[in-house]
Design a protein around this motif. Structure first.
Motif, PDB file in Angstrom:
ATOM      1  N   ALA A  16       1.098  -1.050   0.006  1.00  0.00           N
ATOM      2  CA  ALA A  16      -0.084  -0.155   0.336  1.00  0.00           C
ATOM      3  C   ALA A  16       1.069   1.664   0.292  1.00  0.00           C
ATOM      4  CB  ALA A  16      -0.618   0.658   1.537  1.00  0.00           C
ATOM      5  N   GLU A  17       2.264   1.653   0.811  1.00  0.00           N
ATOM      6  CA  GLU A  17       2.690   2.367   0.701  1.00  0.00           C
ATOM      7  C   GLU A  17       3.829   3.249  -0.591  1.00  0.00           C
ATOM      8  OE1 GLU A  17       6.997   3.986   3.164  1.00  0.00           O
ATOM      9  OE2 GLU A  17       5.896   2.023   3.855  1.00  0.00           O
ATOM     10  N   LEU A  18       3.609   1.506  -1.111  1.00  0.00           N
ATOM     11  CA  LEU A  18       4.591   1.800  -2.516  1.00  0.00           C
ATOM     12  C   LEU A  18       3.637   2.297  -3.404  1.00  0.00           C
ATOM     13  CD1 LEU A  18       6.900   0.916  -4.545  1.00  0.00           C
ATOM     14  CD2 LEU A  18       6.657  -1.343  -4.857  1.00  0.00           C
ATOM     15  N   LEU A  19       2.182   1.810  -3.337  1.00  0.00           N
ATOM     16  CA  LEU A  19       1.374   1.932  -4.253  1.00  0.00           C
ATOM     17  C   LEU A  19       0.954   3.870  -3.777  1.00  0.00           C
ATOM     18  CD1 LEU A  19      -2.030   0.377  -5.300  1.00  0.00           C
ATOM     19  CD2 LEU A  19      -2.176   2.658  -4.580  1.00  0.00           C
ATOM     20  N   VAL A  20       1.121   4.118  -3.140  1.00  0.00           N
ATOM     21  CA  VAL A  20       0.877   5.204  -2.813  1.00  0.00           C
ATOM     22  C   VAL A  20       2.205   6.148  -3.276  1.00  0.00           C
ATOM     23  CG1 VAL A  20       0.705   7.518  -0.900  1.00  0.00           C
ATOM     24  CG2 VAL A  20      -0.720   4.889  -1.039  1.00  0.00           C
ATOM     25  N   ARG A  21       3.175   5.845  -3.031  1.00  0.00           N
ATOM     26  CA  ARG A  21       4.443   5.993  -3.247  1.00  0.00           C
ATOM     27  C   ARG A  21       4.240   6.772  -5.391  1.00  0.00           C
ATOM     28  NH1 ARG A  21       9.396   8.123  -1.351  1.00  0.00           N
ATOM     29  NH2 ARG A  21       8.331   6.543   1.245  1.00  0.00           N
ATOM     30  N   VAL A  22       3.472   5.744  -5.441  1.00  0.00           N
ATOM     31  CA  VAL A  22       3.459   6.122  -7.200  1.00  0.00           C
ATOM     32  C   VAL A  22       2.968   6.634  -7.845  1.00  0.00           C
ATOM     33  CG1 VAL A  22       3.802   4.732  -9.397  1.00  0.00           C
ATOM     34  CG2 VAL A  22       5.255   3.747  -7.297  1.00  0.00           C
ATOM     35  N   ASN A  23       1.928   6.361  -7.184  1.00  0.00           N
ATOM     36  CA  ASN A  23       0.424   7.124  -7.687  1.00  0.00           C
ATOM     37  C   ASN A  23      -0.243   8.290  -6.844  1.00  0.00           C
ATOM     38  OD1 ASN A  23      -0.534   3.996  -8.401  1.00  0.00           O
ATOM     39  ND2 ASN A  23      -1.779   4.124  -7.603  1.00  0.00           N
ATOM     40  N   LEU A  24       0.781   8.448  -6.517  1.00  0.00           N
ATOM     41  CA  LEU A  24       0.093   9.556  -5.620  1.00  0.00           C
ATOM     42  C   LEU A  24       1.689  10.876  -5.736  1.00  0.00           C
ATOM     43  CD1 LEU A  24      -1.818  12.235  -4.778  1.00  0.00           C
ATOM     44  CD2 LEU A  24      -2.087  11.050  -2.477  1.00  0.00           C
ATOM     45  N   LEU A  25       2.446  10.487  -4.965  1.00  0.00           N
ATOM     46  CA  LEU A  25       3.534  11.508  -4.412  1.00  0.00           C
ATOM     47  C   LEU A  25       4.540  11.190  -5.859  1.00  0.00           C
ATOM     48  CD1 LEU A  25       5.201   9.783  -0.912  1.00  0.00           C
ATOM     49  CD2 LEU A  25       3.388  11.747  -1.640  1.00  0.00           C
ATOM     50  N   GLY A  26       4.318  10.266  -7.269  1.00  0.00           N
ATOM     51  CA  GLY A  26       4.979  10.740  -7.773  1.00  0.00           C
ATOM     52  C   GLY A  26       4.319  11.513  -9.066  1.00  0.00           C
ATOM     53  N   GLN A  81     -10.096   0.429  -2.640  1.00  0.00           N
ATOM     54  CA  GLN A  81      -9.158   1.369  -2.016  1.00  0.00           C
ATOM     55  C   GLN A  81      -8.577   1.972  -1.751  1.00  0.00           C
ATOM     56  OE1 GLN A  81     -10.674  -1.759  -1.199  1.00  0.00           O
ATOM     57  NE2 GLN A  81     -12.698  -1.783   0.207  1.00  0.00           N
ATOM     58  N   ALA A  82      -6.997   1.477  -1.564  1.00  0.00           N
ATOM     59  CA  ALA A  82      -6.150   2.308  -1.376  1.00  0.00           C
ATOM     60  C   ALA A  82      -5.807   2.691  -3.194  1.00  0.00           C
ATOM     61  CB  ALA A  82      -4.917   1.880  -1.993  1.00  0.00           C
ATOM     62  N   TYR A  83      -6.042   1.977  -4.476  1.00  0.00           N
ATOM     63  CA  TYR A  83      -6.066   2.397  -5.503  1.00  0.00           C
ATOM     64  C   TYR A  83      -7.035   4.157  -6.122  1.00  0.00           C
ATOM     65  CZ  TYR A  83      -6.231   3.091 -10.973  1.00  0.00           C
ATOM     66  OH  TYR A  83      -6.103   3.454 -11.862  1.00  0.00           O
ATOM     67  N   SER A  84      -8.211   3.548  -6.083  1.00  0.00           N
ATOM     68  CA  SER A  84      -9.310   4.554  -5.727  1.00  0.00           C
ATOM     69  C   SER A  84      -9.318   5.753  -4.882  1.00  0.00           C
ATOM     70  CB  SER A  84     -10.726   4.037  -5.274  1.00  0.00           C
ATOM     71  OG  SER A  84     -10.945   3.016  -6.078  1.00  0.00           O
TER      72      SER A  84
END
Length: 244
Positions: A100-110, A144-147
């Motif tokens: 989940a942290e990796l997903l947030v790092r790429v999708n949002l922070l990236g 949820q995390a992706y959305s």
């Protein structure tokens, strides 16, 4: 407006899915491409299909990686297009915290890094194209995390549209279900499922128009927009049916 020939375009997230389909479509029109993604081998194979394209491997999850890539590029791009995203379906209780942290790092922070560092590369009036998602319109069970990250990207693009105007032409692309290796993990019927090539055609048609948000297929996206407008008492009752 995106030119049809000799456009200089950087696609981040180009190795597969919509990014790869966009690269092939733009290369066929004579665009000069820089292609970036984590998978260097897939990126090199794609570059072979796109005459004159430069492969520039990039992992948005690694701090400082985008800044290094930007420093390696000259300005005057017609567009920077960021399609990069990770997807991890499943209920919140089953999420792996590290994933989940990796997903947030790429999708949002990236995406935030793209918004921060890439505008100086664009010519005046050049396009900064961020890929949100119909999944960001309304919270749906199972993603949820992706959305949540895509809802944030949708919001970010809205603010950037005003903040960077008129020098940068910010566009938001919100696809519905596209047949990729990510959606292949879904275990439910995906209404309005389209191919990456269809998604690329919709995207390029929109980028050559004037609308801020490019969303497709309409039979799904308009229904989702309607769901967002309904009172929660009704919309949450409708989405609860997806769990049954």
């Amino acid at each position: 407006m995106l030119p049809r020939r000799d456009a200089r375009i950087w696609i981040i997230g180009a190795s597969a899915g919509i990014g790869a389909a966009l690269a092939r479509a733009l290369a066929a029109e004579g665009a000069r491409l820089v292609l970036s993604a984590r998978d260097a081998q897939a990126l090199e194979a794609l570059a072979q299909d796109c005459p004159g394209a430069r492969a520039l491997p990039l992992d948005l999850a690694r701090p400082g990686a985008l800044a290094e890539a930007v420093a390696d590029l000259a300005a005057s791009f017609d567009a920077v297009i960021c399609t990069a995203a990770l997807y991890e379906p499943g209920p919140v209780a089953e999420l792996d915290p590290a994933q989940a942290e990796l997903l947030v790092r790429v999708n949002l922070l990236g995406t935030l890094e793209v918004a921060r560092l890439c505008p100086p590369l664009l010519r005046p009036g050049g396009q900064l194209v961020l890929f949100g998602s119909v999944a960001g319109y309304f919270g749906l069970p199972g993603g949820q995390a992706y959305s949540a990250t895509k809802a944030a990207v949708n919001n970010l693009a809205e603010t950037l549209r005003v903040e960077l105007a008129p020098r940068v032409d910010v566009r938001l692309v919100c696809p519905g279900f596209v047949r990729t290796r990510l959606t292949a993990r879904n275990r439910f019927r995906m209404p309005g499922l389209i191919t990456p090539e269809e998604a690329a055609r919709h995207t390029l048609r929109g980028l050559r128009g004037r609308q801020f948000e490019i969303h497709f297929p309409k039979r799904l996206t308009l229904a989702m927009k309607l769901l967002r407008l309904l009172p929660y008492a009704l919309s949450l009752r409708l989405t609860a049916r997806l769990l049954r």
